[in-house]
Write a protein that holds these residues in place. Sequence first.
Motif, PDB file in Angstrom:
ATOM      1  N   GLY A   1       0.783  -1.226   0.000  1.00  0.00           N
ATOM      2  CA  GLY A   1       0.000   0.000   0.000  1.00  0.00           C
ATOM      3  C   GLY A   1       0.812   1.272   0.000  1.00  0.00           C
ATOM      4  N   LEU A   2       2.120   1.164   0.175  1.00  0.00           N
ATOM      5  CA  LEU A   2       2.983   2.354   0.151  1.00  0.00           C
ATOM      6  C   LEU A   2       3.201   2.801  -1.292  1.00  0.00           C
ATOM      7  CD1 LEU A   2       5.715   1.290   2.746  1.00  0.00           C
ATOM      8  CD2 LEU A   2       3.985   3.072   3.078  1.00  0.00           C
ATOM      9  N   PRO A   3       3.474   4.091  -1.502  1.00  0.00           N
ATOM     10  CA  PRO A   3       3.807   4.548  -2.855  1.00  0.00           C
ATOM     11  C   PRO A   3       5.005   3.771  -3.403  1.00  0.00           C
ATOM     12  CG  PRO A   3       3.443   6.420  -1.404  1.00  0.00           C
ATOM     13  CD  PRO A   3       3.446   5.198  -0.524  1.00  0.00           C
ATOM     14  N   ALA A   4       4.996   3.535  -4.695  1.00  0.00           N
ATOM     15  CA  ALA A   4       6.060   2.738  -5.328  1.00  0.00           C
ATOM     16  C   ALA A   4       7.440   3.318  -5.050  1.00  0.00           C
ATOM     17  CB  ALA A   4       5.811   2.640  -6.833  1.00  0.00           C
ATOM     18  N   GLU A   5       7.528   4.673  -5.070  1.00  0.00           N
ATOM     19  CA  GLU A   5       8.836   5.309  -4.829  1.00  0.00           C
ATOM     20  C   GLU A   5       9.328   5.011  -3.413  1.00  0.00           C
ATOM     21  OE1 GLU A   5       5.978   7.869  -5.335  1.00  0.00           O
ATOM     22  OE2 GLU A   5       5.982   6.588  -7.117  1.00  0.00           O
ATOM     23  N   THR A   6       8.399   5.012  -2.440  1.00  0.00           N
ATOM     24  CA  THR A   6       8.780   4.726  -1.052  1.00  0.00           C
ATOM     25  C   THR A   6       9.256   3.291  -0.912  1.00  0.00           C
ATOM     26  OG1 THR A   6       7.147   6.325  -0.265  1.00  0.00           O
ATOM     27  CG2 THR A   6       7.997   4.755   1.343  1.00  0.00           C
ATOM     28  N   ARG A   7       8.518   2.366  -1.520  1.00  0.00           N
ATOM     29  CA  ARG A   7       8.924   0.962  -1.448  1.00  0.00           C
ATOM     30  C   ARG A   7      10.306   0.765  -2.066  1.00  0.00           C
ATOM     31  NH1 ARG A   7       3.848  -0.093  -3.622  1.00  0.00           N
ATOM     32  NH2 ARG A   7       4.773  -1.031  -5.491  1.00  0.00           N
ATOM     33  N   GLN A   8      10.505   1.355  -3.229  1.00  0.00           N
ATOM     34  CA  GLN A   8      11.797   1.206  -3.917  1.00  0.00           C
ATOM     35  C   GLN A   8      12.928   1.812  -3.102  1.00  0.00           C
ATOM     36  OE1 GLN A   8      10.991   2.975  -7.723  1.00  0.00           O
ATOM     37  NE2 GLN A   8       9.581   1.343  -8.338  1.00  0.00           N
ATOM     38  N   SER A   9      12.668   2.978  -2.527  1.00  0.00           N
ATOM     39  CA  SER A   9      13.687   3.653  -1.723  1.00  0.00           C
ATOM     40  C   SER A   9      14.046   2.828  -0.482  1.00  0.00           C
ATOM     41  CB  SER A   9      13.189   5.034  -1.302  1.00  0.00           C
ATOM     42  OG  SER A   9      14.072   5.629  -0.380  1.00  0.00           O
ATOM     43  N   ASN A  10      13.019   2.323   0.212  1.00  0.00           N
ATOM     44  CA  ASN A  10      13.276   1.545   1.429  1.00  0.00           C
ATOM     45  C   ASN A  10      13.982   0.234   1.114  1.00  0.00           C
ATOM     46  OD1 ASN A  10      12.020   3.589   2.779  1.00  0.00           O
ATOM     47  ND2 ASN A  10      10.184   2.449   3.321  1.00  0.00           N
ATOM     48  N   GLN A  11      13.586  -0.394  -0.001  1.00  0.00           N
ATOM     49  CA  GLN A  11      14.255  -1.628  -0.394  1.00  0.00           C
ATOM     50  C   GLN A  11      15.703  -1.361  -0.776  1.00  0.00           C
ATOM     51  OE1 GLN A  11      12.136  -4.849  -2.463  1.00  0.00           O
ATOM     52  NE2 GLN A  11      13.526  -4.495  -4.152  1.00  0.00           N
ATOM     53  N   ALA A  12      15.947  -0.247  -1.466  1.00  0.00           N
ATOM     54  CA  ALA A  12      17.324   0.096  -1.857  1.00  0.00           C
ATOM     55  C   ALA A  12      18.189   0.348  -0.626  1.00  0.00           C
ATOM     56  CB  ALA A  12      17.315   1.324  -2.764  1.00  0.00           C
ATOM     57  N   ARG A  13      17.628   1.034   0.382  1.00  0.00           N
ATOM     58  CA  ARG A  13      18.398   1.284   1.609  1.00  0.00           C
ATOM     59  C   ARG A  13      18.722  -0.028   2.313  1.00  0.00           C
ATOM     60  NH1 ARG A  13      16.431   5.659   5.727  1.00  0.00           N
ATOM     61  NH2 ARG A  13      18.431   4.964   6.591  1.00  0.00           N
ATOM     62  N   PHE A  14      17.766  -0.939   2.331  1.00  0.00           N
ATOM     63  CA  PHE A  14      17.988  -2.241   2.962  1.00  0.00           C
ATOM     64  C   PHE A  14      19.112  -2.992   2.249  1.00  0.00           C
ATOM     65  CE2 PHE A  14      16.809  -6.825   3.294  1.00  0.00           C
ATOM     66  CZ  PHE A  14      16.976  -6.966   4.659  1.00  0.00           C
ATOM     67  N   ARG A  15      19.142  -2.922   0.933  1.00  0.00           N
ATOM     68  CA  ARG A  15      20.167  -3.621   0.163  1.00  0.00           C
ATOM     69  C   ARG A  15      21.528  -2.945   0.285  1.00  0.00           C
ATOM     70  NH1 ARG A  15      19.057  -2.962  -5.325  1.00  0.00           N
ATOM     71  NH2 ARG A  15      20.483  -4.634  -5.892  1.00  0.00           N
ATOM     72  N   ASN A  16      21.546  -1.621   0.257  1.00  0.00           N
ATOM     73  CA  ASN A  16      22.802  -0.896   0.097  1.00  0.00           C
ATOM     74  C   ASN A  16      23.434  -0.442   1.405  1.00  0.00           C
ATOM     75  OD1 ASN A  16      22.616  -1.091  -2.710  1.00  0.00           O
ATOM     76  ND2 ASN A  16      21.384   0.758  -2.850  1.00  0.00           N
TER      77      ASN A  16
ATOM     78  N   LEU B   1      34.110   1.100  -1.180  1.00  0.00           N
ATOM     79  CA  LEU B   1      34.180   0.575  -2.544  1.00  0.00           C
ATOM     80  C   LEU B   1      32.773   0.374  -3.133  1.00  0.00           C
ATOM     81  CD1 LEU B   1      37.032  -2.026  -1.981  1.00  0.00           C
ATOM     82  CD2 LEU B   1      37.171   0.003  -3.443  1.00  0.00           C
ATOM     83  N   ALA B   2      31.852  -0.093  -2.291  1.00  0.00           N
ATOM     84  CA  ALA B   2      30.470  -0.288  -2.765  1.00  0.00           C
ATOM     85  C   ALA B   2      29.828   1.042  -3.119  1.00  0.00           C
ATOM     86  CB  ALA B   2      29.664  -1.008  -1.686  1.00  0.00           C
ATOM     87  N   ALA B   3      30.064   2.063  -2.279  1.00  0.00           N
ATOM     88  CA  ALA B   3      29.469   3.379  -2.521  1.00  0.00           C
ATOM     89  C   ALA B   3      30.009   3.986  -3.820  1.00  0.00           C
ATOM     90  CB  ALA B   3      29.745   4.301  -1.335  1.00  0.00           C
ATOM     91  N   GLU B   4      31.298   3.775  -4.084  1.00  0.00           N
ATOM     92  CA  GLU B   4      31.893   4.304  -5.316  1.00  0.00           C
ATOM     93  C   GLU B   4      31.215   3.742  -6.561  1.00  0.00           C
ATOM     94  OE1 GLU B   4      36.016   3.385  -5.157  1.00  0.00           O
ATOM     95  OE2 GLU B   4      36.423   4.664  -3.410  1.00  0.00           O
ATOM     96  N   GLN B   5      30.771   2.485  -6.477  1.00  0.00           N
ATOM     97  CA  GLN B   5      30.177   1.820  -7.649  1.00  0.00           C
ATOM     98  C   GLN B   5      28.651   1.809  -7.617  1.00  0.00           C
ATOM     99  OE1 GLN B   5      32.469  -1.920  -8.796  1.00  0.00           O
ATOM    100  NE2 GLN B   5      33.059  -1.625  -6.663  1.00  0.00           N
ATOM    101  N   GLY B   6      28.073   2.245  -6.497  1.00  0.00           N
ATOM    102  CA  GLY B   6      26.621   2.224  -6.389  1.00  0.00           C
ATOM    103  C   GLY B   6      26.039   0.833  -6.289  1.00  0.00           C
ATOM    104  N   VAL B   7      26.739  -0.066  -5.579  1.00  0.00           N
ATOM    105  CA  VAL B   7      26.254  -1.433  -5.394  1.00  0.00           C
ATOM    106  C   VAL B   7      26.168  -1.728  -3.897  1.00  0.00           C
ATOM    107  CG1 VAL B   7      27.246  -2.207  -7.574  1.00  0.00           C
ATOM    108  CG2 VAL B   7      28.581  -2.464  -5.454  1.00  0.00           C
ATOM    109  N   PRO B   8      25.378  -2.732  -3.503  1.00  0.00           N
ATOM    110  CA  PRO B   8      25.321  -3.111  -2.082  1.00  0.00           C
ATOM    111  C   PRO B   8      26.679  -3.621  -1.601  1.00  0.00           C
ATOM    112  CG  PRO B   8      23.480  -4.068  -3.301  1.00  0.00           C
ATOM    113  CD  PRO B   8      24.439  -3.517  -4.316  1.00  0.00           C
ATOM    114  N   PRO B   9      27.041  -3.390  -0.351  1.00  0.00           N
ATOM    115  CA  PRO B   9      28.332  -3.876   0.163  1.00  0.00           C
ATOM    116  C   PRO B   9      28.529  -5.377   0.011  1.00  0.00           C
ATOM    117  CG  PRO B   9      27.379  -2.285   1.683  1.00  0.00           C
ATOM    118  CD  PRO B   9      26.337  -2.553   0.646  1.00  0.00           C
TER     119      PRO B   9
END
Length: 604
Positions: free
Chosen positions: A260-275, A541-549
Amino acid sequence: MDLRKILHSVFGYETFRPPQDEVMASVVQGQDVLVLMPTGGGKSLCYQIPAIARRGVGVVISPLIALMEDQVTALRQAGVKAAFLNSTLDRAEADHVEEQLLRGDLDLLYVAPERLMTARFLSLLERASVALFAIDEAHCVSQWGHDFRPEYIQLAILAERFPGIPRIALTATADEITRREIIERLRLGNARVFISSFDRPNIHYRLAQRRSPREQLLRFIREEHPGEAGIVYCMTRKRVEATAEWLAEQGVTALPYHAGLPAETRQSNQARFRNEEGVVVVATIAFGMGIDKPDVRFVAHLNLPKSLEAYYQETGRAGRDGLPADAWMVYGLDDVITLRQMLESSETDDAHKRVERHKLEAMLAFCEQTDCRRRSLLGYFGEQRDEPCGNCDSCLEPPETWDATVPAQKALSVIHRTEQRFGVNYLIDVLLGKEDERIRRFGHDRQSTFGIGSELTGTEWRGLFRQLIARGYIAVDVQGHGSLQLTENCRPVLRGEEKLLLRKERKPTRKRSRTEKPATRFTDESDRRLWAALRERRRELAAEQGVPPYVVFHDATLVEMVTERPTDRKELFEIQGVGEKKIEAYGEAFLKVIRQHLAAEIDT
């Protein structure tokens, strides 16, 4: 190409886990295969390595975008030519991937079943060189399963359109009924079937009665998993949001996730969890399938799952790297009543209800049992274990049982005397002799059951009713009013013909698994400093490449670096999870951290 050489040079592992080598050999030889292997058991390698070894591209059918992105990112880090086709790509990006496919420039291509089944894409595949088809999360084909997806049924067309190309179907959760359905619906009648142990020995299973769920959860996180990644499952969206907000107020990095959350919120929260590291996601079951994050240190449930399949799959998202992890759950009487009501009032046919009823009863029995939980969980999937595991709450702190025959007779009698029309709270008030206008109005203060339950507290009565429902002595009103009703099963207890031993309610004490400390918590101060330094370098190193650690290196790989302390490339290559491509990309960066640490130790 030598499969073991690919395993070592690309993925950085020395040996296969049984039966990976047999699975891969079968696929390379062109055979169809069905693989049942626990989450974290190495299912992905079973199709990734054959796709690299065989001529052409391995087409992986995957239900979730998150899984595609995680796996493709990790494969590219290892030097594998991988791509995905999904709705996140614009037309130009999709065209580029399709061109790579036709040129033969890909080892692996991930695609959703909806896209795969389009006439255009099937035609595209007929013009390409395809090494194999991998059908991931194959249990989604089962209409009896907990995660049925209609589009999976159409995948049988692969057997017709591409008869000479091997297919490998993979899942971590499938009982006997689901296995038969996978074979039938995907037309895998001639496939070799490989069933690995369902055991996840690194997971510590722990269940407790729900009292103050937020406080119980917070205590668990603070005492046992501070600053570590975890997933908390709740039954409703409202509870998800309230729990995430409350945990955040207590200083936990907690984010909500539900449909039920906005798609952008879900994507953002999932990205934070991964990264990011140390993020806790509070979610409905909409979150998690396909998440490839290996360093989830705990999965917590604040409500009862509908089945042991769902529980097994959700808890399996913890400890995919093989390091110690916790499956922690609190549950209560309201969970039991709600799930019973949802099942009986659903509009599905009687056959489906019978299957679902069996699944729920197995889940309830798992919660209320008094012996080894792992042995019971494995037994549900047809795997027998003789010895207790020593890594669940029942093994580490065996529960007490008590003779509940007389209190159970009182509970059953009060249901009968009140004409099976009332819910548990009202029944407990009658048993405790509570002065209440409603009780007087119905005349239940004049019944023989009024006030006969003073030997137990309200909480203990709730626990008794919960266990009676779980054992099938009491049914829940299917009309949604929550009234309790007697079943035929209760007659022997009421007549005194059956002695009833139940699990004793108690306040749980903190008790860790047989692994005294999690592998990522070092007792030696020097180890702790090196661990922190390696994690920080990984984060940079992960932040430099934009990938999860964890795409750079898993926690398990860093743990081995701490214990082995390699100082040159040859020694680093012996560490599990360090392949040739990662030696080139990251070898010197991590060796530098280790050398500096060792030099500082000498100086002090």
